[in-house]
Design a protein around this motif. Sequence first.
Motif, PDB file in Angstrom:
ATOM      1  N   GLU A 173       0.832  -1.202   0.000  1.00 35.36           N
ATOM      2  CA  GLU A 173       0.000   0.000   0.000  1.00 35.36           C
ATOM      3  C   GLU A 173       0.867   1.252   0.000  1.00 35.36           C
ATOM      4  O   GLU A 173       0.589   2.218  -0.723  1.00 35.36           O
ATOM      5  CB  GLU A 173      -0.915  -0.007   1.233  1.00 35.36           C
ATOM      6  N   VAL A 174       1.914   1.239   0.824  1.00 33.25           N
ATOM      7  CA  VAL A 174       2.811   2.394   0.890  1.00 33.25           C
ATOM      8  C   VAL A 174       3.511   2.591  -0.442  1.00 33.25           C
ATOM      9  O   VAL A 174       3.641   3.725  -0.933  1.00 33.25           O
ATOM     10  CB  VAL A 174       3.837   2.205   2.033  1.00 33.25           C
ATOM     11  N   LEU A 175       3.970   1.504  -1.081  1.00 32.60           N
ATOM     12  CA  LEU A 175       4.627   1.609  -2.379  1.00 32.60           C
ATOM     13  C   LEU A 175       3.687   2.237  -3.405  1.00 32.60           C
ATOM     14  O   LEU A 175       4.090   3.116  -4.182  1.00 32.60           O
ATOM     15  CB  LEU A 175       5.074   0.228  -2.853  1.00 32.60           C
ATOM     16  N   ARG A 176       2.445   1.835  -3.414  1.00 32.66           N
ATOM     17  CA  ARG A 176       1.481   2.389  -4.368  1.00 32.66           C
ATOM     18  C   ARG A 176       1.259   3.880  -4.123  1.00 32.66           C
ATOM     19  O   ARG A 176       1.180   4.669  -5.071  1.00 32.66           O
ATOM     20  CB  ARG A 176       0.160   1.645  -4.275  1.00 32.66           C
ATOM     21  N   ALA A 200       9.145   4.235   8.445  1.00 29.41           N
ATOM     22  CA  ALA A 200       9.691   2.897   8.641  1.00 29.41           C
ATOM     23  C   ALA A 200       9.275   1.974   7.501  1.00 29.41           C
ATOM     24  O   ALA A 200      10.075   1.166   7.009  1.00 29.41           O
ATOM     25  CB  ALA A 200       9.226   2.329   9.983  1.00 29.41           C
ATOM     26  N   HIS A 201       8.019   2.083   7.061  1.00 25.92           N
ATOM     27  CA  HIS A 201       7.547   1.263   5.940  1.00 25.92           C
ATOM     28  C   HIS A 201       8.285   1.612   4.648  1.00 25.92           C
ATOM     29  O   HIS A 201       8.652   0.727   3.872  1.00 25.92           O
ATOM     30  CB  HIS A 201       6.046   1.455   5.736  1.00 25.92           C
ATOM     31  N   VAL A 205      10.543  -0.884   2.345  1.00 25.42           N
ATOM     32  CA  VAL A 205      10.308  -1.105   0.917  1.00 25.42           C
ATOM     33  C   VAL A 205      11.593  -0.893   0.124  1.00 25.42           C
ATOM     34  O   VAL A 205      11.959  -1.721  -0.723  1.00 25.42           O
ATOM     35  CB  VAL A 205       9.199  -0.156   0.404  1.00 25.42           C
ATOM     36  N   LEU A 206      12.287   0.201   0.387  1.00 21.40           N
ATOM     37  CA  LEU A 206      13.523   0.485  -0.340  1.00 21.40           C
ATOM     38  C   LEU A 206      14.567  -0.597  -0.085  1.00 21.40           C
ATOM     39  O   LEU A 206      15.264  -1.035  -1.000  1.00 21.40           O
ATOM     40  CB  LEU A 206      14.074   1.856   0.068  1.00 21.40           C
ATOM     41  N   ARG A 207      14.663  -1.027   1.168  1.00 21.87           N
ATOM     42  CA  ARG A 207      15.657  -2.049   1.512  1.00 21.87           C
ATOM     43  C   ARG A 207      15.328  -3.391   0.870  1.00 21.87           C
ATOM     44  O   ARG A 207      16.192  -4.030   0.252  1.00 21.87           O
ATOM     45  CB  ARG A 207      15.725  -2.206   3.032  1.00 21.87           C
ATOM     46  N   LYS A 208      14.098  -3.831   0.987  1.00 23.01           N
ATOM     47  CA  LYS A 208      13.710  -5.143   0.473  1.00 23.01           C
ATOM     48  C   LYS A 208      13.820  -5.215  -1.043  1.00 23.01           C
ATOM     49  O   LYS A 208      14.164  -6.265  -1.603  1.00 23.01           O
ATOM     50  CB  LYS A 208      12.280  -5.472   0.901  1.00 23.01           C
ATOM     51  N   LEU A 209      13.525  -4.107  -1.713  1.00 20.44           N
ATOM     52  CA  LEU A 209      13.530  -4.098  -3.171  1.00 20.44           C
ATOM     53  C   LEU A 209      14.816  -3.544  -3.758  1.00 20.44           C
ATOM     54  O   LEU A 209      14.920  -3.353  -4.964  1.00 20.44           O
ATOM     55  CB  LEU A 209      12.326  -3.305  -3.692  1.00 20.44           C
ATOM     56  N   LYS A 210      15.804  -3.277  -2.911  1.00 19.84           N
ATOM     57  CA  LYS A 210      17.125  -2.828  -3.354  1.00 19.84           C
ATOM     58  C   LYS A 210      17.025  -1.548  -4.184  1.00 19.84           C
ATOM     59  O   LYS A 210      17.642  -1.408  -5.239  1.00 19.84           O
ATOM     60  CB  LYS A 210      17.827  -3.924  -4.154  1.00 19.84           C
TER      61      LYS A 210
END
Length: 232
Positions: A173-176, A200-201, A205-210
Motif C-alpha cells: 500500500e505504501v509503495l502504491r 519505517a515502511h 520497501v527500499l531495503r527489500k527491493l534494493k
Amino acid sequence: MTAPPPDGSEPGPIKVLLADDQALVRSGFRMIIDGKPDLEVVGEAADGEEAAVLAAGLRPDVILMDVRMPHVDGIAAIERIVASGNPARIIVLTTYDVDDAVFAALRAGACAFMLKDVRPAELVEGIRVVAGGDALLAPTVTRRLLDRFVQVLPAPSEATPDEVAALTQREYEVLRLIALALNNAEIADRLGLTEATVKAHVSAVLRKLKLRDRVQAVVLAYDLGLVRPRQN
C-alpha cells in the motif's frame, strides 16, 4: 536531515554543494542557503567535472546540479557521482519542468528536481526534504514526467520475485501511494498511521527491493502495474 554523529551529539548543518556554470546563480543560491542555520554551502562548481571532484572530497549531503554546463554536463556528473557510491542526494536544477534532460538526470541517479526560478522558501524546504529522504519534490511534475517516459525507463531494481513477494500488504500500500507522488505526511493521513510508521515502511520497501530512493520506487511501482500512465 543529516544522521546524528556516532558520539550522540547534535547533527551539524546540511552540507550543500552548488554546481552551475553561472556565478550569479550560484551566489544567489548561496545567499539563500547560508542564511539558514541548519544549511551550509560547502563548495561551488562551475562544471560537471569540478562537481564530481568536489563531491568526492567534500561529501555533501545535497548537491544542487545544473543539467546544462560546459565541458562535462550535469548528467555525466551525476552518473560519476552515483557510480562512485557517493550517498549525496542530487537535486537537478532546470529551466523547464518536464523535458528530456530532466528525465536523463533522473535516469542517471538524481532523486528530485526543481525549477531555477524556485522561491527561496521552497528552495530551503526542498533541500531539507531531500536531505531527509522523506519525499520527492514537485510531486505533480514528477508524476507527469513518469507518465511521459515510463515506457523507456530502465529497470530500477534487481529485486527478485521472492523479494517483491516479501513485501507486507501494508508495504504494498505504501509503495502504491509513493507512486502516486504522496509524501510521508499524506500517506500517513491516507492510511491512518503516524509519519514515523510510514517512514519505517518506506525504508523497508527500499531495503527489500534494493532501491536507492523514492524515484526508483515510483518507477518500480509503474513496472509492477500498481500505477498506470495516464492516457492523453
